[in-house]
Design a protein around this motif. Structure first.
Motif, PDB file in Angstrom:
ATOM      1  N   ASP A 198       0.985  -1.076   0.003  1.00 35.54           N
ATOM      2  CA  ASP A 198      -0.166  -0.065  -0.050  1.00 35.54           C
ATOM      3  C   ASP A 198       0.972   1.308   0.026  1.00 35.54           C
ATOM      4  O   ASP A 198       1.720   1.453   1.124  1.00 35.54           O
ATOM      5  CB  ASP A 198      -0.900   0.178   1.295  1.00 35.54           C
ATOM      6  N   ASN A 199       0.631   2.047  -1.057  1.00 38.06           N
ATOM      7  CA  ASN A 199       1.528   3.228  -1.067  1.00 38.06           C
ATOM      8  C   ASN A 199       1.474   4.248   0.056  1.00 38.06           C
ATOM      9  O   ASN A 199       2.147   5.158   0.472  1.00 38.06           O
ATOM     10  CB  ASN A 199       1.219   4.036  -2.448  1.00 38.06           C
ATOM     11  N   ARG A 200       0.339   4.182   0.683  1.00 36.65           N
ATOM     12  CA  ARG A 200       0.039   5.060   2.001  1.00 36.65           C
ATOM     13  C   ARG A 200       1.013   5.062   3.131  1.00 36.65           C
ATOM     14  O   ARG A 200       1.350   5.759   3.871  1.00 36.65           O
ATOM     15  CB  ARG A 200      -1.447   4.801   2.464  1.00 36.65           C
TER      16      ARG A 200
ATOM     17  N   SER B 122      -8.314  -5.532  -1.832  1.00 35.73           N
ATOM     18  CA  SER B 122      -7.885  -5.400  -3.238  1.00 35.73           C
ATOM     19  C   SER B 122      -7.058  -6.615  -3.180  1.00 35.73           C
ATOM     20  O   SER B 122      -6.653  -7.312  -2.633  1.00 35.73           O
ATOM     21  CB  SER B 122      -7.437  -4.132  -3.506  1.00 35.73           C
ATOM     22  N   LYS B 123      -6.429  -6.766  -4.532  1.00 36.10           N
ATOM     23  CA  LYS B 123      -5.466  -7.876  -5.166  1.00 36.10           C
ATOM     24  C   LYS B 123      -4.146  -7.396  -4.104  1.00 36.10           C
ATOM     25  O   LYS B 123      -3.402  -8.310  -3.768  1.00 36.10           O
ATOM     26  CB  LYS B 123      -5.079  -7.879  -6.263  1.00 36.10           C
ATOM     27  N   ASP B 124      -4.002  -6.286  -3.670  1.00 37.77           N
ATOM     28  CA  ASP B 124      -2.609  -5.753  -2.906  1.00 37.77           C
ATOM     29  C   ASP B 124      -3.172  -5.694  -1.444  1.00 37.77           C
ATOM     30  O   ASP B 124      -2.197  -5.458  -0.634  1.00 37.77           O
ATOM     31  CB  ASP B 124      -2.240  -4.628  -3.345  1.00 37.77           C
ATOM     32  N   ARG B 125      -4.407  -5.824  -1.068  1.00 37.98           N
ATOM     33  CA  ARG B 125      -4.569  -5.617   0.386  1.00 37.98           C
ATOM     34  C   ARG B 125      -5.441  -6.828   0.765  1.00 37.98           C
ATOM     35  O   ARG B 125      -6.531  -7.008   0.861  1.00 37.98           O
ATOM     36  CB  ARG B 125      -5.425  -4.482   0.545  1.00 37.98           C
ATOM     37  N   GLY B 126      -4.772  -7.968   1.122  1.00 33.87           N
ATOM     38  CA  GLY B 126      -5.340  -9.270   1.350  1.00 33.87           C
ATOM     39  C   GLY B 126      -6.257  -9.227   2.780  1.00 33.87           C
ATOM     40  O   GLY B 126      -5.687  -8.581   3.640  1.00 33.87           O
ATOM     41  N   ARG B 127      -7.422  -9.595   2.792  1.00 29.41           N
ATOM     42  CA  ARG B 127      -8.210  -9.537   3.876  1.00 29.41           C
ATOM     43  C   ARG B 127      -7.859 -10.291   5.073  1.00 29.41           C
ATOM     44  O   ARG B 127      -8.258  -9.941   6.227  1.00 29.41           O
ATOM     45  CB  ARG B 127      -9.743  -9.938   3.519  1.00 29.41           C
TER      46      ARG B 127
END
Length: 239
Positions: free
Chosen positions: A94-96, A157-162
């Motif tokens: 995550d870029n954040r 999302s695809k980069d933020r797995g639950r």
């Protein structure tokens, strides 16, 4: 598989309406309610007021809360992870994290200290699940936070797995102060506006309220049955 074909749809629905003794409707109008009590809860509360409500609610949901700012965020996060016993750690791609000044901590300080950090990689599904399953700490970012219930809203999302939020033993959720809202009402409005404007909304939105809790057996509360046993919210004031 072939797509099905609907035949005689209009005459079928018209006939149903006729049998019910009412006019056939082709659209639904949104009702206008005289009273909207859901909009009155914490109406007019400032961000500082909402933080205080959140702090009180965290006492009820067995969740620690840390108030910090972007300058102190790396040290605050490092201290929370240290208190939880260190790694292994798993987090989103995550870029954040870079925007919040955490890149040095994640990319240099923790690796140099021998702390294992895995960043979610959508091309390595099995490895991601394995890392999450054995992680001590999962670090995520709340999209919206509900002060009334102490609930973090996470967009997957695809980069933020639950699984980052519920497989590790402990959960750390970073919360920009500016995204704290009174309750579910505002969260639903936020998501609805994204849909109306044509923005892509996460297919999986998780509403997480502290560590996992259950009282199914004889109404005895048990923490950590199906998720993290401990949780910390880190509210960042100047985000």
């Amino acid at each position: 598989m072939m797509n099905g074909t609907i035949q005689n749809r209009e005459s079928f629905l018209t006939n149903i309406a006729k049998q019910l003794g009412r006019e056939r409707k082709t659209s639904v109008e949104k009702p206008i309610w005289k009273f909207n009590p859901q909009d009155e809860v914490l109406k007019g509360a400032s961000q500082d007021d909402l933080v205080e409500v959140l702090k009180e609610q965290c006492k009820s949901i067995n969740t620690d809360i840390v108030i910090t700012n972007t300058e102190k965020l790396p040290d605050s996060l490092k201290e929370v992870v240290k208190n939880y016993g260190g790694g292994p750690i798993i987090t989103w791609k995550d870029n954040r994290f870079d925007e919040y000044g955490l890149s040095h901590l994640m990319n240099q300080e923790w690796p140099e200290a021998g702390i294992d950090l895995h960043v979610w990689d959508h091309t390595k599904q099995e490895e991601n699940i394995e890392k999450a399953n054995f992680a001590n700490v999962g670090i995520t970012i709340s999209e919206i936070t509900l002060a009334e219930s102490g609930t973090a809203v996470l967009f997957s999302s695809k980069d933020r797995g639950r699984t980052v939020s519920f497989l590790p033993a402990t959960s750390v959720i970073i919360m920009p102060k500016s995204t704290i809202v009174p309750r579910m009402t505002q969260a639903a409005q936020f998501i609805r506006e994204k849909v109306k404007s044509g923005e892509q909304v996460a297919s999986c939105i998780n509403f997480i309220t502290g560590p996992s809790n259950s009282a199914d057996i004889e109404m005895i509360p048990i923490i950590g049955v199906h998720g993290p046993i401990k949780a910390t919210y880190i509210v960042v004031e100047n985000l």
